[in-house]
Write a protein that holds these residues in place. Structure first.
Motif, PDB file in Angstrom:
ATOM      1  N   THR A 110      -0.825 -14.416 -17.736  1.00 53.23           N
ATOM      2  CA  THR A 110      -1.256 -14.603 -16.358  1.00 53.23           C
ATOM      3  C   THR A 110       0.062 -14.487 -15.377  1.00 53.23           C
ATOM      4  OG1 THR A 110      -1.284 -17.164 -16.727  1.00 53.23           O
ATOM      5  CG2 THR A 110      -3.357 -16.137 -16.782  1.00 53.23           C
ATOM      6  N   SER A 111       1.136 -14.969 -16.234  1.00 54.25           N
ATOM      7  CA  SER A 111       2.479 -14.699 -15.375  1.00 54.25           C
ATOM      8  C   SER A 111       2.732 -13.440 -14.983  1.00 54.25           C
ATOM      9  CB  SER A 111       3.605 -15.512 -16.098  1.00 54.25           C
ATOM     10  OG  SER A 111       3.348 -16.812 -15.930  1.00 54.25           O
ATOM     11  N   ILE A 112       2.485 -12.559 -16.150  1.00 53.70           N
ATOM     12  CA  ILE A 112       2.796 -11.105 -15.795  1.00 53.70           C
ATOM     13  C   ILE A 112       1.893 -10.613 -14.795  1.00 53.70           C
ATOM     14  CG2 ILE A 112       2.574  -8.951 -17.020  1.00 53.70           C
ATOM     15  CD1 ILE A 112       3.223 -10.183 -19.445  1.00 53.70           C
ATOM     16  N   PHE A 113       0.448 -10.922 -14.747  1.00 51.31           N
ATOM     17  CA  PHE A 113      -0.257 -10.586 -13.681  1.00 51.31           C
ATOM     18  C   PHE A 113       0.103 -10.835 -12.421  1.00 51.31           C
ATOM     19  CE2 PHE A 113      -4.291 -10.935 -11.004  1.00 51.31           C
ATOM     20  CZ  PHE A 113      -4.761  -9.734 -11.395  1.00 51.31           C
ATOM     21  N   GLN A 114       0.480 -12.311 -12.274  1.00 58.42           N
ATOM     22  CA  GLN A 114       1.067 -12.722 -10.876  1.00 58.42           C
ATOM     23  C   GLN A 114       2.347 -12.113 -10.509  1.00 58.42           C
ATOM     24  OE1 GLN A 114      -0.390 -14.994  -9.180  1.00 58.42           O
ATOM     25  NE2 GLN A 114       1.306 -15.170  -7.658  1.00 58.42           N
ATOM     26  N   ALA A 115       3.232 -11.707 -11.324  1.00 56.88           N
ATOM     27  CA  ALA A 115       4.376 -11.105 -10.998  1.00 56.88           C
ATOM     28  C   ALA A 115       4.017  -9.606 -10.347  1.00 56.88           C
ATOM     29  CB  ALA A 115       5.387 -10.707 -12.239  1.00 56.88           C
ATOM     30  N   VAL A 116       3.031  -9.000 -10.955  1.00 53.13           N
ATOM     31  CA  VAL A 116       2.484  -7.711 -10.552  1.00 53.13           C
ATOM     32  C   VAL A 116       1.844  -8.026  -9.058  1.00 53.13           C
ATOM     33  CG1 VAL A 116       0.768  -5.820 -10.764  1.00 53.13           C
ATOM     34  CG2 VAL A 116       2.095  -6.618 -12.530  1.00 53.13           C
ATOM     35  N   MET A 117       1.008  -9.195  -8.811  1.00 56.96           N
ATOM     36  CA  MET A 117       0.489  -9.232  -7.458  1.00 56.96           C
ATOM     37  C   MET A 117       1.543  -9.500  -6.582  1.00 56.96           C
ATOM     38  SD  MET A 117      -2.435  -8.480  -7.856  1.00 56.96           S
ATOM     39  CE  MET A 117      -2.676  -9.044  -5.860  1.00 56.96           C
ATOM     40  N   PHE A 172       4.659  -8.310  -6.237  1.00 59.51           N
ATOM     41  CA  PHE A 172       5.043  -6.981  -5.784  1.00 59.51           C
ATOM     42  C   PHE A 172       4.094  -6.265  -4.814  1.00 59.51           C
ATOM     43  CE2 PHE A 172       5.049  -2.580  -6.459  1.00 59.51           C
ATOM     44  CZ  PHE A 172       6.411  -2.078  -5.967  1.00 59.51           C
ATOM     45  N   VAL A 173       2.794  -6.205  -5.143  1.00 59.46           N
ATOM     46  CA  VAL A 173       1.761  -5.738  -4.377  1.00 59.46           C
ATOM     47  C   VAL A 173       1.706  -6.445  -2.923  1.00 59.46           C
ATOM     48  CG1 VAL A 173      -0.823  -5.475  -4.078  1.00 59.46           C
ATOM     49  CG2 VAL A 173       0.179  -4.973  -6.220  1.00 59.46           C
ATOM     50  N   ALA A 174       1.668  -7.747  -3.080  1.00 57.26           N
ATOM     51  CA  ALA A 174       1.544  -8.437  -1.842  1.00 57.26           C
ATOM     52  C   ALA A 174       2.896  -8.185  -0.989  1.00 57.26           C
ATOM     53  CB  ALA A 174       1.467  -9.916  -2.081  1.00 57.26           C
ATOM     54  N   PHE A 175       3.998  -8.135  -1.473  1.00 59.64           N
ATOM     55  CA  PHE A 175       5.203  -7.880  -0.607  1.00 59.64           C
ATOM     56  C   PHE A 175       5.123  -6.391  -0.154  1.00 59.64           C
ATOM     57  CE2 PHE A 175       7.565 -11.567  -2.569  1.00 59.64           C
ATOM     58  CZ  PHE A 175       8.408 -12.011  -1.470  1.00 59.64           C
ATOM     59  N   THR A 176       4.773  -5.600  -0.431  1.00 61.59           N
ATOM     60  CA  THR A 176       4.414  -4.300   0.088  1.00 61.59           C
ATOM     61  C   THR A 176       3.418  -3.844   0.832  1.00 61.59           C
ATOM     62  OG1 THR A 176       3.529  -3.250  -2.165  1.00 61.59           O
ATOM     63  CG2 THR A 176       5.999  -3.382  -2.128  1.00 61.59           C
ATOM     64  N   THR A 177       2.293  -4.649   0.558  1.00 64.02           N
ATOM     65  CA  THR A 177       0.828  -4.182   1.330  1.00 64.02           C
ATOM     66  C   THR A 177       0.581  -5.281   2.384  1.00 64.02           C
ATOM     67  OG1 THR A 177       0.555  -3.174  -0.846  1.00 64.02           O
ATOM     68  CG2 THR A 177      -1.492  -3.555   0.944  1.00 64.02           C
ATOM     69  N   PHE A 178       0.672  -6.562   1.975  1.00 64.22           N
ATOM     70  CA  PHE A 178      -0.008  -7.637   2.951  1.00 64.22           C
ATOM     71  C   PHE A 178       0.955  -7.644   4.072  1.00 64.22           C
ATOM     72  CE2 PHE A 178      -0.835 -11.886   4.462  1.00 64.22           C
ATOM     73  CZ  PHE A 178      -2.193 -12.013   4.039  1.00 64.22           C
TER      74      PHE A 178
END
Length: 495
Positions: free
Chosen positions: A210-217, A219-225
């Motif tokens: 779940t930490s790996i998934f969170q790390a991906v999220m 990255f996505v949040a920093f670039t998209t949100f």
């Protein structure tokens, strides 16, 4: 009538200097025009769904972590020398943190914006979730779970705020249903994944994966949100214009209201914002009624999630892996309820608005949908309780759970929409107040559930919960239906 933020109707701010209001009476008011593309309510649909989907995926992971330990608790207790109470605490302490976290995080998002708070909470959650995977003592595991839950709690106050920022009332049902579909899966998918991990690998991978998934999220949040909180967007623009022009008279409506040019007043505004969720919870009947209903259903859901696995392993003598698969019934009920409830709520919005002959939406028109779902909750609990009591075929038990979860979602969606409709720019604080009670019941209810089932059995134990659901879930919405408009008028004056 629904509460609306003033910025929705105010003139726009151009690239370099503020625009003069259409009536030319106030050239120094920094505000949006009705069609300003920088107003999140006027964003392209694709951008709205982008921020909604990011929160949805983030919510999935954080909610999944709350339940993923359930099937592995006996194994973890054995490895870390924990008694049954300590093992239950390791699971539930995460939920206790989500009760207190939103009380701070919700108001902060109304001061510093949604984006900053989301990024900070994402990183905080990641650090402490990783720590859970490396815990070698029960004390460290419990402490890390609490701190991870504090970071995870941001999604509970941010999600409703962001949805209220970008979606208009007539789109609220669909946006809520799409947002909820993935996080709702998290609560039920967690035990399924946890069951297989407990049987086939080390329990530590529950946290590492779940930490790996969170790390991906992250990255996505920093670039998209993108920032969605309109008052904060205007405030940043006003600062820019004051800096470029040197004229301190350019202010937003919110800045004028709070007189933030005074440092002492700024501190007062900060403290007022931080205490707002607590004040709402103790002084606003709207929050008290909606939060009580939601909290009871939420606590009931966590009774099911925390004890469902043991029902199948101890009563039906199934393996840990197979016991986890029964959580699919929970997930299907929640998803079906949210996906049906969202469109129903939008249809009801249009029907009630046309029936009232006006263009404005009255939040109390959300209430009738509650009575579509509320009666299903006790019906499902009765079926679940007595079929499991007499060891009826597993499909009957799963049907009972499906009906229960389905009813909770149908009844819960309009209550959440009602709060969003009512509290305008303070949605996050209002939802934080509601989440406090919800997380508290989710923490406390599973603690007494094993003793209740031992004393009463599954039949009378779930019947007791069903009777309480009838007593709380059916009369309480009538308070909003008959007195909601008066309560909203007082609420706006005392926020």
């Amino acid at each position: 009538m629904a509460t609306r933020t003033p910025i929705e109707f105010l003139p726009a701010l151009p690239t370099v200097v503020p625009v003069i209001k259409e009536d030319n009476l106030d050239p120094f008011l920094v505000a949006f025009s009705p069609s300003d593309p920088r107003n999140p309510l006027n964003w392209p649909t694709g951008r709205k769904w982008a921020v909604t989907d990011i929160l949805s995926a983030t919510g999935f992971n954080r909610i999944m972590v709350s339940t993923i330990m359930a099937p592995a608790l006996p194994l973890i207790a054995k490895k870390l020398d924990m008694n049954s109470a300590e093992a239950a605490m390791a699971l539930s302490i995460y939920l206790l943190a989500t009760a207190f976290g939103p009380l701070v995080i919700g108001p902060l998002s109304e001061i510093y914006g949604r984006k900053r708070v989301l990024h900070a909470s994402n990183v905080w959650f990641l650090v402490w979730n990783i720590a859970c995977g490396f815990a070698t003592t029960k004390g460290l595991l419990i402490a890390a779970r609490f701190l991870a839950g504090f970071g995870a709690s941001a999604v509970y106050s941010l999600a409703g705020g962001v949805l209220g920022d970008v979606w208009r009332p007539e789109q609220r049902g669909r946006s809520l249903s799409i947002y909820l579909v993935i996080p709702l899966l998290g609560a039920a998918v967690g035990p399924i994944i946890g069951g297989f991990m407990a049987a086939r690998t080390t329990w530590r991978w529950m946290f590492w994966s779940t930490s790996i998934f969170q790390a991906v999220m992250i990255f996505v949040a920093f670039t998209t949100f993108k920032e969605t909180y309109a008052p904060f967007i205007l405030q940043q623009e006003a600062k820019r214009v004051r800096r470029e022009t040197g004229d301190q008279r350019y202010q937003t409506l919110q800045e004028r209201f709070h007189a933030v040019q005074s440092s002492s007043r700024s501190r007062s505004v900060f403290l007022q914002a931080l205490t707002r969720p607590v004040r709402l919870l103790f002084t606003h009947p709207i929050i008290q009624v909606t939060a009580s209903i939601s909290a009871f259903n939420y606590g009931t859901m966590y009774i099911v999630l925390s004890t469902f696995s043991s029902l199948w392993t101890e009563q039906y003598h199934q393996s840990v892996e197979i016991s986890g698969l029964h959580y699919i019934a929970c997930a299907l009920g929640e998803v079906a309820g949210s996906q049906l409830g969202g469109p129903l709520m939008d249809r009801l919005f249009l029907y009630m608005r046309a029936r009232s002959g006006g263009e404005e939406h009255i939040p109390e028109h959300r209430v009738p949908l509650v009575y579509v779902g509320a009666p299903l909750v006790p019906i499902g609990l009765f079926i679940y309780g007595w079929t499991s009591q007499y060891l009826v075929h597993w499909i009957a038990v799963d049907i009972g759970i499906f009906i229960t979860m389905f009813g909770m979602q149908i009844a819960g969606l309009p209550l959440q929409a009602y709060v969003i409709d009512t509290y305008g720019e303070h949605i996050s604080s209002a939802l934080a107040a509601s989440q406090f009670l919800k997380s508290l019941t989710a923490f406390l209810f599973p603690l007494f559930a094993p003793a209740m089932y031992r004393a009463l059995g599954y039949g009378w134990g779930n019947s007791l919960i069903a009777f309480a659901s009838i007593f709380i879930g059916l009369p309480a919405p009538l308070i909003i239906w008959f007195w909601g408009s008066r309560l909203r008028a007082k609420a706006v004056q005392s926020i």
